[in-house]
Write a protein that holds these residues in place. Structure first.
Motif, PDB file in Angstrom:
ATOM      1  N   GLY A   1       0.821  -1.206   0.000  1.00  0.00           N
ATOM      2  CA  GLY A   1       0.000   0.000   0.000  1.00  0.00           C
ATOM      3  C   GLY A   1       0.849   1.247   0.000  1.00  0.00           C
ATOM      4  N   ALA A   2       0.158   2.378   0.036  1.00  0.00           N
ATOM      5  CA  ALA A   2       0.869   3.651   0.079  1.00  0.00           C
ATOM      6  C   ALA A   2       1.457   3.865   1.469  1.00  0.00           C
ATOM      7  N   ARG A   3       2.637   4.359   1.528  1.00  0.00           N
ATOM      8  CA  ARG A   3       3.309   4.609   2.797  1.00  0.00           C
ATOM      9  C   ARG A   3       2.971   6.015   3.277  1.00  0.00           C
ATOM     10  N   ALA A   4       2.650   6.133   4.560  1.00  0.00           N
ATOM     11  CA  ALA A   4       2.318   7.438   5.129  1.00  0.00           C
ATOM     12  C   ALA A   4       3.588   8.276   5.286  1.00  0.00           C
ATOM     13  N   GLU A   5       3.424   9.565   5.153  1.00  0.00           N
ATOM     14  CA  GLU A   5       4.555  10.480   5.290  1.00  0.00           C
ATOM     15  C   GLU A   5       5.035  10.497   6.752  1.00  0.00           C
ATOM     16  N   ASN A   6       6.339  10.566   6.961  1.00  0.00           N
ATOM     17  CA  ASN A   6       6.922  10.583   8.292  1.00  0.00           C
ATOM     18  C   ASN A   6       6.911  12.015   8.820  1.00  0.00           C
ATOM     19  N   LEU A   7       5.883  12.345   9.612  1.00  0.00           N
ATOM     20  CA  LEU A   7       5.751  13.714  10.117  1.00  0.00           C
ATOM     21  C   LEU A   7       6.567  13.957  11.379  1.00  0.00           C
ATOM     22  N   LEU A   8       6.803  12.909  12.171  1.00  0.00           N
ATOM     23  CA  LEU A   8       7.524  13.097  13.435  1.00  0.00           C
ATOM     24  C   LEU A   8       9.039  13.104  13.272  1.00  0.00           C
ATOM     25  N   ASN A   9       9.556  12.404  12.288  1.00  0.00           N
ATOM     26  CA  ASN A   9      11.006  12.318  12.071  1.00  0.00           C
ATOM     27  C   ASN A   9      11.753  11.979  13.370  1.00  0.00           C
ATOM     28  N   ARG A  10      11.240  11.006  14.107  1.00  0.00           N
ATOM     29  CA  ARG A  10      11.828  10.495  15.347  1.00  0.00           C
ATOM     30  C   ARG A  10      11.893  11.537  16.467  1.00  0.00           C
ATOM     31  N   ASP A  11      11.132  12.603  16.366  1.00  0.00           N
ATOM     32  CA  ASP A  11      11.060  13.598  17.432  1.00  0.00           C
ATOM     33  C   ASP A  11       9.797  13.309  18.242  1.00  0.00           C
ATOM     34  N   PHE A  12       9.946  12.558  19.340  1.00  0.00           N
ATOM     35  CA  PHE A  12       8.817  12.106  20.134  1.00  0.00           C
ATOM     36  C   PHE A  12       8.579  12.993  21.355  1.00  0.00           C
ATOM     37  N   THR A  13       8.912  14.256  21.249  1.00  0.00           N
ATOM     38  CA  THR A  13       8.664  15.195  22.346  1.00  0.00           C
ATOM     39  C   THR A  13       7.635  16.220  21.873  1.00  0.00           C
ATOM     40  N   ALA A  14       6.859  16.727  22.816  1.00  0.00           N
ATOM     41  CA  ALA A  14       5.860  17.762  22.504  1.00  0.00           C
ATOM     42  C   ALA A  14       5.820  18.754  23.653  1.00  0.00           C
ATOM     43  N   ASP A  15       5.597  20.039  23.344  1.00  0.00           N
ATOM     44  CA  ASP A  15       5.579  21.067  24.391  1.00  0.00           C
ATOM     45  C   ASP A  15       4.238  21.121  25.125  1.00  0.00           C
ATOM     46  N   ARG A  16       3.173  20.640  24.495  1.00  0.00           N
ATOM     47  CA  ARG A  16       1.853  20.688  25.129  1.00  0.00           C
ATOM     48  C   ARG A  16       1.073  19.410  24.787  1.00  0.00           C
ATOM     49  N   PRO A  17       0.024  19.135  25.551  1.00  0.00           N
ATOM     50  CA  PRO A  17      -0.776  17.929  25.300  1.00  0.00           C
ATOM     51  C   PRO A  17      -1.550  17.989  23.982  1.00  0.00           C
ATOM     52  N   TRP A  18      -1.917  16.831  23.480  1.00  0.00           N
ATOM     53  CA  TRP A  18      -2.740  16.639  22.288  1.00  0.00           C
ATOM     54  C   TRP A  18      -2.084  17.145  21.010  1.00  0.00           C
ATOM     55  N   VAL A  19      -0.746  17.120  20.962  1.00  0.00           N
ATOM     56  CA  VAL A  19      -0.040  17.488  19.742  1.00  0.00           C
ATOM     57  C   VAL A  19       0.445  16.228  19.025  1.00  0.00           C
ATOM     58  N   LYS A  20       1.049  15.311  19.774  1.00  0.00           N
ATOM     59  CA  LYS A  20       1.561  14.062  19.211  1.00  0.00           C
ATOM     60  C   LYS A  20       1.044  12.898  20.047  1.00  0.00           C
ATOM     61  N   LEU A  21       0.462  11.908  19.368  1.00  0.00           N
ATOM     62  CA  LEU A  21      -0.048  10.713  20.032  1.00  0.00           C
ATOM     63  C   LEU A  21       0.619   9.487  19.425  1.00  0.00           C
ATOM     64  N   GLY A  22       0.970   8.538  20.270  1.00  0.00           N
ATOM     65  CA  GLY A  22       1.581   7.304  19.798  1.00  0.00           C
ATOM     66  C   GLY A  22       0.787   6.103  20.252  1.00  0.00           C
ATOM     67  N   THR A  23       0.759   5.061  19.425  1.00  0.00           N
ATOM     68  CA  THR A  23       0.035   3.849  19.783  1.00  0.00           C
ATOM     69  C   THR A  23       0.756   2.625  19.226  1.00  0.00           C
ATOM     70  N   ASP A  24       0.484   1.488  19.846  1.00  0.00           N
ATOM     71  CA  ASP A  24       1.024   0.219  19.397  1.00  0.00           C
ATOM     72  C   ASP A  24       0.218  -0.885  20.053  1.00  0.00           C
ATOM     73  N   VAL A  25       0.144  -2.036  19.424  1.00  0.00           N
ATOM     74  CA  VAL A  25      -0.520  -3.206  19.991  1.00  0.00           C
ATOM     75  C   VAL A  25       0.576  -4.174  20.416  1.00  0.00           C
ATOM     76  N   THR A  26       0.489  -4.670  21.650  1.00  0.00           N
ATOM     77  CA  THR A  26       1.487  -5.579  22.198  1.00  0.00           C
ATOM     78  C   THR A  26       0.830  -6.899  22.554  1.00  0.00           C
ATOM     79  N   GLU A  27       1.556  -7.989  22.333  1.00  0.00           N
ATOM     80  CA  GLU A  27       1.033  -9.320  22.648  1.00  0.00           C
ATOM     81  C   GLU A  27       1.598  -9.797  23.980  1.00  0.00           C
ATOM     82  N   PHE A  28       0.717 -10.250  24.871  1.00  0.00           N
ATOM     83  CA  PHE A  28       1.119 -10.833  26.147  1.00  0.00           C
ATOM     84  C   PHE A  28       0.525 -12.226  26.275  1.00  0.00           C
TER      85      PHE A  28
END
Length: 119
Positions: A36-63
């Motif tokens: 499929g089409a690849r989404a553009e990398n908007l974060l460029n590995r910068d996982f910091t934000a100055d205020r809430p609700w600017v950057k959100l991260g998610t992942d599914v983990t198996e236990f």
């Protein structure tokens, strides 16, 4: 005799084992080529934000749990360092993602325009 010594002798003699045991550390891979089409990398590995609700991260983990497996899926706010939505399911399917997005939509402020990130 060491297994490495046996492999060296087999290579010299041109012998090859056609039957291989599966790697126990590599059981499942969801990679299915570039389909499929690849989404553009908007974060460029910068996982910091100055205020809430600017950057959100998610992942599914198996236990592994007592009677099978559990799949938690949290949504992490990189500005406030909080889990803002989460879901736990017995199967990592689209129903889980819909529930997760519904919970996130309830909590999302009206003026917020976050950048979601998932791997």
């Amino acid at each position: 005799m060491s297994h490495k010594s046996v492999l060296k002798v087999m290579r010299r003699m041109g012998l090859e084992c056609r039957i291989r045991r599966p790697n126990p550390y590599r059981k499942y891979s969801s990679y299915r080529d570039e389909t499929g089409a690849r989404a553009e990398n908007l974060l460029n590995r910068d996982f910091t934000a100055d205020r809430p609700w600017v950057k959100l991260g998610t992942d599914v983990t198996e236990f592994r749990v007592a009677d099978g497996k559990a799949y938690p899926a949290p949504v992490y706010d990189m500005g406030s360092k909080e889990i803002v939505a989460w879901d736990v399911s017995r199967h990592p399917d689209m129903a889980q993602q819909r529930r997760l997005l519904a919970m996130l939509e309830e909590k999302l402020p009206e003026d917020a325009d976050p950048i979601p990130h998932s791997d």
